[in-house]
Write a protein that holds these residues in place. Sequence first.
Motif, PDB file in Angstrom:
ATOM      1  N   ASP A   1       0.824  -1.217   0.000  1.00 25.24           N
ATOM      2  CA  ASP A   1       0.000   0.000   0.000  1.00 25.24           C
ATOM      3  C   ASP A   1       0.853   1.259   0.000  1.00 25.24           C
ATOM      4  OD1 ASP A   1      -2.197  -1.593   0.010  1.00 25.24           O
ATOM      5  OD2 ASP A   1      -2.582  -1.430   2.167  1.00 25.24           O
ATOM      6  N   ARG A   2       1.963   1.252   0.737  1.00 24.28           N
ATOM      7  CA  ARG A   2       2.825   2.436   0.787  1.00 24.28           C
ATOM      8  C   ARG A   2       3.460   2.709  -0.574  1.00 24.28           C
ATOM      9  NH1 ARG A   2       5.858   4.745   5.275  1.00 24.28           N
ATOM     10  NH2 ARG A   2       7.578   6.012   4.470  1.00 24.28           N
ATOM     11  N   ALA A   3       3.939   1.640  -1.227  1.00 25.89           N
ATOM     12  CA  ALA A   3       4.551   1.817  -2.545  1.00 25.89           C
ATOM     13  C   ALA A   3       3.527   2.280  -3.569  1.00 25.89           C
ATOM     14  CB  ALA A   3       5.205   0.508  -2.990  1.00 25.89           C
ATOM     15  N   LEU A   4       2.308   1.755  -3.471  1.00 27.77           N
ATOM     16  CA  LEU A   4       1.271   2.167  -4.410  1.00 27.77           C
ATOM     17  C   LEU A   4       0.922   3.644  -4.228  1.00 27.77           C
ATOM     18  CD1 LEU A   4      -0.736   1.435  -6.594  1.00 27.77           C
ATOM     19  CD2 LEU A   4      -2.317   0.675  -4.825  1.00 27.77           C
ATOM     20  N   THR A   5       0.860   4.104  -2.986  1.00 28.01           N
ATOM     21  CA  THR A   5       0.582   5.519  -2.733  1.00 28.01           C
ATOM     22  C   THR A   5       1.669   6.408  -3.327  1.00 28.01           C
ATOM     23  OG1 THR A   5      -0.595   4.953  -0.692  1.00 28.01           O
ATOM     24  CG2 THR A   5       0.172   7.227  -0.932  1.00 28.01           C
ATOM     25  N   ARG A   6       2.931   5.997  -3.163  1.00 28.09           N
ATOM     26  CA  ARG A   6       4.031   6.783  -3.737  1.00 28.09           C
ATOM     27  C   ARG A   6       3.987   6.769  -5.260  1.00 28.09           C
ATOM     28  NH1 ARG A   6       9.127   5.006   0.190  1.00 28.09           N
ATOM     29  NH2 ARG A   6       8.781   6.646   1.765  1.00 28.09           N
ATOM     30  N   LEU A   7       3.609   5.649  -5.849  1.00 26.45           N
ATOM     31  CA  LEU A   7       3.531   5.587  -7.308  1.00 26.45           C
ATOM     32  C   LEU A   7       2.453   6.526  -7.828  1.00 26.45           C
ATOM     33  CD1 LEU A   7       4.761   4.036  -9.734  1.00 26.45           C
ATOM     34  CD2 LEU A   7       2.805   2.498  -9.578  1.00 26.45           C
ATOM     35  N   ARG A   8       1.303   6.550  -7.192  1.00 26.12           N
ATOM     36  CA  ARG A   8       0.254   7.467  -7.614  1.00 26.12           C
ATOM     37  C   ARG A   8       0.688   8.919  -7.423  1.00 26.12           C
ATOM     38  NH1 ARG A   8      -5.382   5.747  -5.001  1.00 26.12           N
ATOM     39  NH2 ARG A   8      -5.808   7.836  -5.801  1.00 26.12           N
ATOM     40  N   TYR A   9       1.445   9.194  -6.382  1.00 28.10           N
ATOM     41  CA  TYR A   9       1.962  10.546  -6.158  1.00 28.10           C
ATOM     42  C   TYR A   9       2.904  10.956  -7.293  1.00 28.10           C
ATOM     43  CZ  TYR A   9       4.556  14.362  -3.940  1.00 28.10           C
ATOM     44  OH  TYR A   9       5.162  15.552  -3.669  1.00 28.10           O
ATOM     45  N   LEU A  10       3.769  10.051  -7.708  1.00 31.02           N
ATOM     46  CA  LEU A  10       4.688  10.356  -8.814  1.00 31.02           C
ATOM     47  C   LEU A  10       3.927  10.578 -10.113  1.00 31.02           C
ATOM     48  CD1 LEU A  10       7.603   7.819  -8.169  1.00 31.02           C
ATOM     49  CD2 LEU A  10       7.556  10.259  -7.645  1.00 31.02           C
ATOM     50  N   ALA A  11       2.874   9.780 -10.347  1.00 26.98           N
ATOM     51  CA  ALA A  11       2.094   9.957 -11.576  1.00 26.98           C
ATOM     52  C   ALA A  11       1.403  11.310 -11.605  1.00 26.98           C
ATOM     53  CB  ALA A  11       1.070   8.834 -11.704  1.00 26.98           C
TER      54      ALA A  11
ATOM     55  N   GLU B   1      -7.715  -6.826 -10.119  1.00 31.99           N
ATOM     56  CA  GLU B   1      -7.870  -7.625  -8.915  1.00 31.99           C
ATOM     57  C   GLU B   1      -7.703  -6.778  -7.660  1.00 31.99           C
ATOM     58  OE1 GLU B   1      -4.983 -10.653  -9.238  1.00 31.99           O
ATOM     59  OE2 GLU B   1      -5.755 -11.476 -11.132  1.00 31.99           O
ATOM     60  N   TYR B   2      -7.073  -5.625  -7.771  1.00 28.71           N
ATOM     61  CA  TYR B   2      -6.832  -4.773  -6.607  1.00 28.71           C
ATOM     62  C   TYR B   2      -7.945  -3.759  -6.399  1.00 28.71           C
ATOM     63  CZ  TYR B   2      -2.200  -6.820  -6.501  1.00 28.71           C
ATOM     64  OH  TYR B   2      -1.160  -7.711  -6.425  1.00 28.71           O
ATOM     65  N   GLY B   3      -9.023  -3.885  -7.159  1.00 32.98           N
ATOM     66  CA  GLY B   3     -10.173  -3.028  -6.944  1.00 32.98           C
ATOM     67  C   GLY B   3     -10.005  -1.643  -7.539  1.00 32.98           C
ATOM     68  N   PRO B   4     -10.888  -0.718  -7.151  1.00 37.80           N
ATOM     69  CA  PRO B   4     -10.879   0.623  -7.762  1.00 37.80           C
ATOM     70  C   PRO B   4      -9.732   1.509  -7.317  1.00 37.80           C
ATOM     71  CG  PRO B   4     -12.525   0.511  -6.023  1.00 37.80           C
ATOM     72  CD  PRO B   4     -11.990  -0.883  -6.178  1.00 37.80           C
ATOM     73  N   VAL B   5      -8.871   1.022  -6.399  1.00 32.60           N
ATOM     74  CA  VAL B   5      -7.796   1.878  -5.915  1.00 32.60           C
ATOM     75  C   VAL B   5      -6.836   2.262  -7.031  1.00 32.60           C
ATOM     76  CG1 VAL B   5      -6.315  -0.054  -5.254  1.00 32.60           C
ATOM     77  CG2 VAL B   5      -6.091   2.139  -4.070  1.00 32.60           C
ATOM     78  N   LEU B   6      -6.724   1.427  -8.085  1.00 34.40           N
ATOM     79  CA  LEU B   6      -5.793   1.715  -9.175  1.00 34.40           C
ATOM     80  C   LEU B   6      -6.446   2.481 -10.325  1.00 34.40           C
ATOM     81  CD1 LEU B   6      -3.751  -1.613  -9.400  1.00 34.40           C
ATOM     82  CD2 LEU B   6      -3.071   0.559  -8.390  1.00 34.40           C
ATOM     83  N   ASP B   7      -7.752   2.689 -10.270  1.00 31.77           N
ATOM     84  CA  ASP B   7      -8.409   3.386 -11.373  1.00 31.77           C
ATOM     85  C   ASP B   7      -7.877   4.801 -11.589  1.00 31.77           C
ATOM     86  OD1 ASP B   7      -9.917   1.231 -12.051  1.00 31.77           O
ATOM     87  OD2 ASP B   7     -11.702   1.855 -10.953  1.00 31.77           O
ATOM     88  N   PRO B   8      -7.637   5.606 -10.532  1.00 28.70           N
ATOM     89  CA  PRO B   8      -7.056   6.938 -10.787  1.00 28.70           C
ATOM     90  C   PRO B   8      -5.704   6.872 -11.476  1.00 28.70           C
ATOM     91  CG  PRO B   8      -7.948   6.812  -8.563  1.00 28.70           C
ATOM     92  CD  PRO B   8      -7.969   5.410  -9.099  1.00 28.70           C
ATOM     93  N   LEU B   9      -4.882   5.879 -11.134  1.00 31.48           N
ATOM     94  CA  LEU B   9      -3.590   5.740 -11.798  1.00 31.48           C
ATOM     95  C   LEU B   9      -3.781   5.398 -13.259  1.00 31.48           C
ATOM     96  CD1 LEU B   9      -0.492   5.553 -11.626  1.00 31.48           C
ATOM     97  CD2 LEU B   9      -0.762   3.151 -10.990  1.00 31.48           C
ATOM     98  N   TRP B  10      -4.688   4.484 -13.544  1.00 32.95           N
ATOM     99  CA  TRP B  10      -4.947   4.083 -14.929  1.00 32.95           C
ATOM    100  C   TRP B  10      -5.464   5.259 -15.758  1.00 32.95           C
ATOM    101  CZ3 TRP B  10      -4.459   0.489 -18.609  1.00 32.95           C
ATOM    102  CH2 TRP B  10      -5.397   0.430 -19.639  1.00 32.95           C
TER     103      TRP B  10
END
Length: 695
Positions: free
Chosen positions: A604-614, A635-644
Amino acid sequence: MTAELVRGQNHLLDRTRVEIRVAAGGPVVAGVMLGDAQGRLSGVEAVAHPGAPRRTGIEVPRQAAAEHRIAVDLDALPGAVHRVSVLLALPGTTGALTTFGAAAAPAVAVTGLDGTALARYTLTGLDAESAVVAVELYRRQGAWKVRAVGQGYAGGLLAMLHDQGLPQAAELAAEIEQAVGQGQARAVPAPAPVAAGRSERPVTGPAAPPTGDRPSSAPRTTSDDPAAQAPGAPTAEPTAAADAASETGAASPASPAPPAAGPVDYRHPRRRSSPAPPDPAPSPAATPSAPATVPAAADAPAQPVAGDAAGWSMEERLYNQVWGMFEDLARSVAAYRSADDFAASRLEQELDEALADPRNRLGTAADVARATAGDRHASLVMQARAALDRDLGQLVAESQVVEPALPPAFARWDSPVWHSYQAPQERPMALRLGDLHLPEVLDLRIPMLVRLPLERGLWIDSGPAALVHGGPDPEREVGRRELGSALTDGPPDEAELDRLAMETAVAIAARLLAVHPPGDFAVQVIDPAGTAAPALAPLLESGALPALPVPGAQGVASVLEGLTRRVDLVQMAVRHRAADSLPPDLDPAEQLLIVHDFPHGFDDRALTRLRYLADEGPAVGVHLLMVADRARTREYGPVLDPLWRSLLRITPVPDAHLADPWVGHAWTYEPPLAPEGSQVVRQVLGQLAAARRTT
């Protein structure tokens, strides 16, 4: 050579007497603010505006207009002046525009007195703002530089002056509005729309995109997935009244009224095109004494010329020409498809009318009605195809002239220009991310150009979903042959798609490295599973990538932590105008982060940082390139939709999922892979490494 600036970038001026030229999509007010070393204004006397157009060393226009020239003599400025800020504002209720986002992006150029362009900045990204600080000339260690600012104010001129710390901001804003209102009748009128036969095209900004976020003017996606949104290109939107009229069917106020009936002309109004077919010759019975005439040689289509477009430099002219070809092809195919649909609907209507009477359903009457309707349908389709073939012939001829003239940043990997490659001294205005084409003409490829620096990251979809939106079989076979034996017989499997996706990522990274000056661009890779080593070989051999990425979650965390720190520090330095205070261990080069096999190894921490960089990275030189299977990330749900949704989706194989901003065709995208067996990528990276060592 003209420096193309982006927001925050600066450029050294080699002279002290310059002109600042402004070109906007409608009347704007231009002024100058003279500040000290901290940017503070001494009072209203430090502002040159239409009510007080002359200050020591400065002269600004007296009225609102679409084009301005501001004279600046830096040697004549008082010694306390260290900043010369150029402001642009919309002229209140008297203007035709209410926000800068309602028209084409304004452009500001710093030129010599002889007209030689020194630096240019297009103010992209403006929306609800009605006033903006465009550029500033500032003194640093005895030398003058120009910086692209682009600071907009939705509150207009008053909010801008308040932000400069002027206690008399309201009085000064009222004085400027009054002066503009008095001089409005003397304002220079906007130029008349360019005739359809002329070859000028508007100078476009980014891109827009093409139109979603402009400039950029890359295509937008038409996938049903709301995440599949591409940037609005490279900004090839019509800006003149004639362009708007051509899209809506309305007549421009400055153009003659169209005839009451007749075919709609879908051709680009500012591009040279084939002449319309001559009117049919009158019958001898009607005019027995009229001699036959032979068309003059001047009526023949003009030969295409590379760089035959508006622009400050050959690079910008070629960029605008490519986007003009893109728009012409989109509109020509739209006209053909519309005519074909009309012919089909008319055929159905005529058959229904002919067979509505029961007496015509039997015998020869039905056959005659069907044959007559079929002949009309075939005639209409043939006429539409003839018009399309005429336009396509001219576009193919233009492409054959333009493609060999493209610089490395715009050229394909198989272009001869790479054989004479030399490391550039400055970054280009755009980069080729691949090719686009339509099924009506498979042999015409339009370069897909996106503006630099990248305003959004990329997602290379390595999953089977990359083939869902594919085009017709003939189109896919053409793309398969172009990729060579990289694709085996039959649809590629998951492992092959993943390999091609990573090769596409390396090809794009190599292009970005090759078009930047040595040391101005760097690549970092996250590969938790350690499976990307074969594709990364060209980057490793040239030293562009110092070593293989550290596998596992530890490697993911270390890279993301370092880039997040870089974004935070640069943001603070830009916000406080303290670029000189950055730590010495911070790499000033722009960074491209390639993430392979996402989301393996991400918590979760790495994913948050990745979205911040994007979200925050592109503004401070950190760009994201994802290589992942979109279906797997669901599979990880809607949490990745903003990144996509924040990234531009491209594919490692030809796929019809991009749309143009004019008529919305589904364009087939082809990735920028080098020809099979070619060593051009390794050679270019090797030459870049040698240039980096020498500098």
